[in-house]
Design an enzyme around this catalytic site. Structure first.
Site, PDB file in Angstrom:
ATOM      1  N   TYR A 281      -9.379  -6.707  12.918  1.00 43.54           N
ATOM      2  CA  TYR A 281      -8.775  -6.145  11.706  1.00 43.54           C
ATOM      3  C   TYR A 281      -8.717  -7.181  10.587  1.00 43.54           C
ATOM      4  CZ  TYR A 281      -5.493  -4.229   8.369  1.00 43.54           C
ATOM      5  OH  TYR A 281      -4.934  -3.779   7.217  1.00 43.54           O
TER       6      TYR A 281
ATOM      7  N   SER B 240     -14.499  26.146 -27.038  1.00 40.76           N
ATOM      8  CA  SER B 240     -14.699  24.935 -27.823  1.00 40.76           C
ATOM      9  C   SER B 240     -13.653  24.914 -28.923  1.00 40.76           C
ATOM     10  CB  SER B 240     -16.104  24.946 -28.422  1.00 40.76           C
ATOM     11  OG  SER B 240     -16.162  24.114 -29.563  1.00 40.76           O
TER      12      SER B 240
ATOM     13  N   LYS C 256     -18.297  29.633 -28.472  1.00 47.48           N
ATOM     14  CA  LYS C 256     -18.617  28.982 -27.204  1.00 47.48           C
ATOM     15  C   LYS C 256     -17.792  29.465 -26.017  1.00 47.48           C
ATOM     16  CE  LYS C 256     -21.097  25.976 -26.434  1.00 47.48           C
ATOM     17  NZ  LYS C 256     -21.141  24.540 -26.745  1.00 47.48           N
TER      18      LYS C 256
ATOM     19  N   LYS D 190      -8.111   3.568   2.057  1.00 43.15           N
ATOM     20  CA  LYS D 190      -7.334   4.793   1.894  1.00 43.15           C
ATOM     21  C   LYS D 190      -7.579   5.539   0.598  1.00 43.15           C
ATOM     22  CE  LYS D 190      -4.423   3.113   5.258  1.00 43.15           C
ATOM     23  NZ  LYS D 190      -5.282   1.889   5.213  1.00 43.15           N
TER      24      LYS D 190
ATOM     25  N   THR E 282     -40.560  26.473  -9.666  1.00 41.89           N
ATOM     26  CA  THR E 282     -40.888  25.126  -9.194  1.00 41.89           C
ATOM     27  C   THR E 282     -41.115  24.345 -10.490  1.00 41.89           C
ATOM     28  OG1 THR E 282     -43.267  25.562  -9.054  1.00 41.89           O
ATOM     29  CG2 THR E 282     -41.994  25.944  -7.047  1.00 41.89           C
ATOM     30  N   HIS E 283     -40.691  23.120 -10.517  1.00 41.98           N
ATOM     31  CA  HIS E 283     -40.749  22.299 -11.747  1.00 41.98           C
ATOM     32  C   HIS E 283     -39.988  22.964 -12.897  1.00 41.98           C
ATOM     33  CE1 HIS E 283     -44.165  20.303  -9.653  1.00 41.98           C
ATOM     34  NE2 HIS E 283     -44.473  21.540  -9.334  1.00 41.98           N
TER      35      HIS E 283
ATOM     36  N   GLU F  95     -19.760  22.204 -14.314  1.00 41.82           N
ATOM     37  CA  GLU F  95     -20.027  20.884 -14.905  1.00 41.82           C
ATOM     38  C   GLU F  95     -19.133  19.821 -14.273  1.00 41.82           C
ATOM     39  OE1 GLU F  95     -21.339  21.221 -19.455  1.00 41.82           O
ATOM     40  OE2 GLU F  95     -19.498  22.278 -19.040  1.00 41.82           O
TER      41      GLU F  95
ATOM     42  N   ASN G 193     -17.861  27.753 -22.265  1.00 38.02           N
ATOM     43  CA  ASN G 193     -18.536  26.679 -21.533  1.00 38.02           C
ATOM     44  C   ASN G 193     -18.314  26.746 -20.029  1.00 38.02           C
ATOM     45  OD1 ASN G 193     -19.480  25.550 -23.954  1.00 38.02           O
ATOM     46  ND2 ASN G 193     -17.540  24.463 -24.256  1.00 38.02           N
TER      47      ASN G 193
ATOM     48  N   GLN H 286      -7.186  -2.018   4.252  1.00 34.86           N
ATOM     49  CA  GLN H 286      -6.173  -1.250   3.523  1.00 34.86           C
ATOM     50  C   GLN H 286      -6.822  -0.506   2.344  1.00 34.86           C
ATOM     51  OE1 GLN H 286      -2.114  -2.773   3.167  1.00 34.86           O
ATOM     52  NE2 GLN H 286      -2.474  -2.924   0.977  1.00 34.86           N
TER      53      GLN H 286
ATOM     54  N   SER I  86       0.829  -1.213   0.000  1.00 36.23           N
ATOM     55  CA  SER I  86       0.000   0.000   0.000  1.00 36.23           C
ATOM     56  C   SER I  86       0.863   1.261   0.000  1.00 36.23           C
ATOM     57  CB  SER I  86      -0.919  -0.001   1.219  1.00 36.23           C
ATOM     58  OG  SER I  86      -0.159  -0.144   2.409  1.00 36.23           O
TER      59      SER I  86
ATOM     60  N   ASN J 295      -1.962  -2.590  13.180  1.00 38.69           N
ATOM     61  CA  ASN J 295      -3.419  -2.438  13.150  1.00 38.69           C
ATOM     62  C   ASN J 295      -3.887  -1.203  13.927  1.00 38.69           C
ATOM     63  OD1 ASN J 295      -3.206  -4.791  11.772  1.00 38.69           O
ATOM     64  ND2 ASN J 295      -4.169  -6.093  13.321  1.00 38.69           N
TER      65      ASN J 295
HETATM   66  N1  ARG Z   1      -1.231  -1.253   5.312  1.00 38.58           N
HETATM   67  C1  ARG Z   1      -2.119  -1.761   6.276  1.00 38.58           C
HETATM   68  C2  ARG Z   1      -3.477  -1.049   6.202  1.00 38.58           C
HETATM   69  O1  ARG Z   1      -3.528  -0.059   5.552  1.00 38.58           O
HETATM   70  C3  ARG Z   1      -1.576  -1.567   7.644  1.00 38.58           C
HETATM   71  C4  ARG Z   1      -2.024  -2.588   8.659  1.00 38.58           C
HETATM   72  C5  ARG Z   1      -1.595  -3.925   8.253  1.00 38.58           C
HETATM   73  N2  ARG Z   1      -1.717  -4.873   9.300  1.00 38.58           N
HETATM   74  C6  ARG Z   1      -1.506  -6.173   9.079  1.00 38.58           C
HETATM   75  N3  ARG Z   1      -1.572  -6.938  10.078  1.00 38.58           N
HETATM   76  N4  ARG Z   1      -1.258  -6.631   7.896  1.00 38.58           N
HETATM   77  O2  ARG Z   1      -4.476  -1.456   6.747  1.00 38.58           O
END
Ligand code: ARG
Length: 464
Positions: free
Chosen positions: A319, A279, A285, A327, A157-158, A292, A287, A324, A25, A112
């Protein structure tokens, strides 16, 4: 350079190269480095306070962590996929820097509870920044509302012309929505600002940790009560993501109006060249790309909310590595939201309001017909009968075609003999908005008072 993973003790064979990349990660969670180091420094201080580490050991660790942070800040830190995540990368660099004592930092801790702490520290800071951006946007809305407090446009309205309203009043509707959004973040923050550290892997730890001291060092308002809950649930992220989805929903609705108002068929506003694009084929144009895109980006924020809910729904305690995956949706939600809020405040400040066009549009579509019915009610007619009388007058005008106030008094009197000369004031746009003179109404005097109250509320808004 081959890097030694900290958990290889019970393994006979190395990780498959693809699995290594698949499970890592670090490419995205390196973004948490500042919070990871902040959490580690607090943990080391606490370990020294409880005599798990000596003061010298803690000092060496803390100095090493600070050097690593500076190195990362300078862009000189080399991240390794073999070391999986931000936590193990920093810990390995620490040991490489200060030697064996670096290996003591992880005492009484697991990745964890470490990652749960990092994410909470990160989100706590981001919520504050987002709330500040929201306040900035609310401030801009009030400035425009103050300038346009009595500008008249058709209310819909509408998406059909309904009744005349003041533009200040319209803008204050957006202020209300954004203030509720802000309050939702303040409320979410209470549940973000809780310390998981000390939960270790799931069951707590056999060391004499002082979790309240760690919480104090990190500015957490509370310590998580249950170690299993502390490492496993990501409801605080989901709660933030849902508050973010609501903000984007509001900005998307607002965008829809800005896009419509920019179209030649409305021509109520000019968003300013700096906030539009051209455009490649049609030379004429200009825009409204910014609103948007905000409308479009709303979809990805909704998507992240659903990804997070789905991520969590089937996880047994405690956990699981699934977490992971929290994120990237979280980071992208934060980035998207911050971008949208920033561009919105800038764009509204630069927007030109075409008051004459708004006013002319309000004159179309018999927008003061209700005022005529109310006028007849004041003269003793039952509302349903008044409604019928005015409906007939409108039908007559459509056939002409002409506006209600273009009819001569003699003609108007054919619909009801109770109509007098004073009807023309009632049928006017100014008369119509001024008549809605109560708390929460569109009358310019009410809008002025509402702006004053909104300013007071804005300055009283306190970050949690
Ligand atoms: N990279 C892991 C996460 O984002 C960290 C915790 C990992 N813990 C483990 N026991 N593998 O959750």
């Amino acid at each position: 350079m081959t890097v030694e993973k900290p958990w290889t003790g019970r393994f006979n064979a190395p990780t498959d190269a693809f699995v290594e990349a698949f499970t890592a990660s670090v490419e995205f969670d390196q973004r948490l480095y500042h919070h990871d180091i902040t959490g580690s420094i607090a943990h080391a201080k606490m370990l020294a306070k409880t005599k798990v580490l000596t003061a010298t050991e803690a000092e060496t660790i803390i100095a090493g962590l600070q050097r690593i942070e500076q190195k990362i800040n300078r862009g000189e830190f080399v991240w390794s996929i073999a070391l999986e995540d931000v936590h193990m990368n920093i810990e390995a660099a620490l040991t490489a820097d200060i030697g064996a004592v670096g290996k003591k930092l992880h005492t009484g801790r697991s990745r964890n509870d470490q990652v749960a702490t990092d994410v909470r520290l990160y989100l706590r800071a981001e919520i504050i920044e987002i709330q500040q951006s929201l306040m900035c946007l609310m401030h801009t809305l009030l400035q425009v509302a103050e300038r346009e407090y009595d500008s008249i446009l058709p209310g819909f309205t509408h998406l059909q012309s309904a009744q005349p309203i003041t533009f200040g009043h319209h803008l204050l509707a957006w202020f209300e929505m954004l203030q509720r959004d802000w309050q939702r973040l303040n409320d979410a923050q209470k549940r973000v600002n809780v310390l998981p550290l000390g939960a270790a892997a799931l069951a707590g730890t056999s060391y004499p940790l002082d979790r309240h001291y760690t919480a104090e060092l990190l500015g957490f308002a509370a310590v998580a009560e249950n170690s299993l809950d502390a490492v496993s649930d990501r409801d605080f992220i989901i709660e933030f993501a849902s508050a973010a989805a609501l903000i984007m929903m509001h900005l998307s609705r607002f965008s829809e109006e800005l896009i419509l108002w920019s179209a030649a068929q409305f021509d109520f506003i000019d968003l300013g060249d700096a906030f539009c694009t051209g455009s490649s084929i049609m030379p004429q144009k200009k825009n409204p790309d910014v609103p948007e895109l905000v409308r479009g980006k709303t979809g990805r924020v909704y998507g992240h909310l659903f990804a997070l809910l789905t991520l969590m729904k089937a996880q047994p305690l405690a956990y699981n590595k699934d977490n992971q995956e929290d994120k990237e949706p979280l980071f992208d939600t934060v980035d998207t939201l911050k971008g949208a809020l920033k561009v919105y405040a800038d764009m509204l400040a630069a927007m030109t309001v075409k008051r004459d066009n708004m006013r002319n549009a309000a004159r179309q579509g018999f927008t003061t017909a209700t005022d005529l019915a109310d006028y007849l009610v004041r003269k003793g007619v039952a509302f349903r009968d008044a409604h019928e009388v005015v409906g007939k007058a409108v039908r007559h005008c459509i056939a002409q075609p002409c506006a209600l106030d273009a009819l001569a008094l003699t003609v108007l009197r054919q619909f009801s003999p109770l109509i007098d000369e004073d009807v023309y004031q009632v049928l006017s746009l100014e008369g119509s908005v001024a008549a809605r003179n109560h708390f929460g109404g569109t009358a310019p005097v009410q809008v002025k008072a509402a702006i004053a109250r909104a300013k007071t509320r804005l300055s009283a808004m306190k970050l949690k």
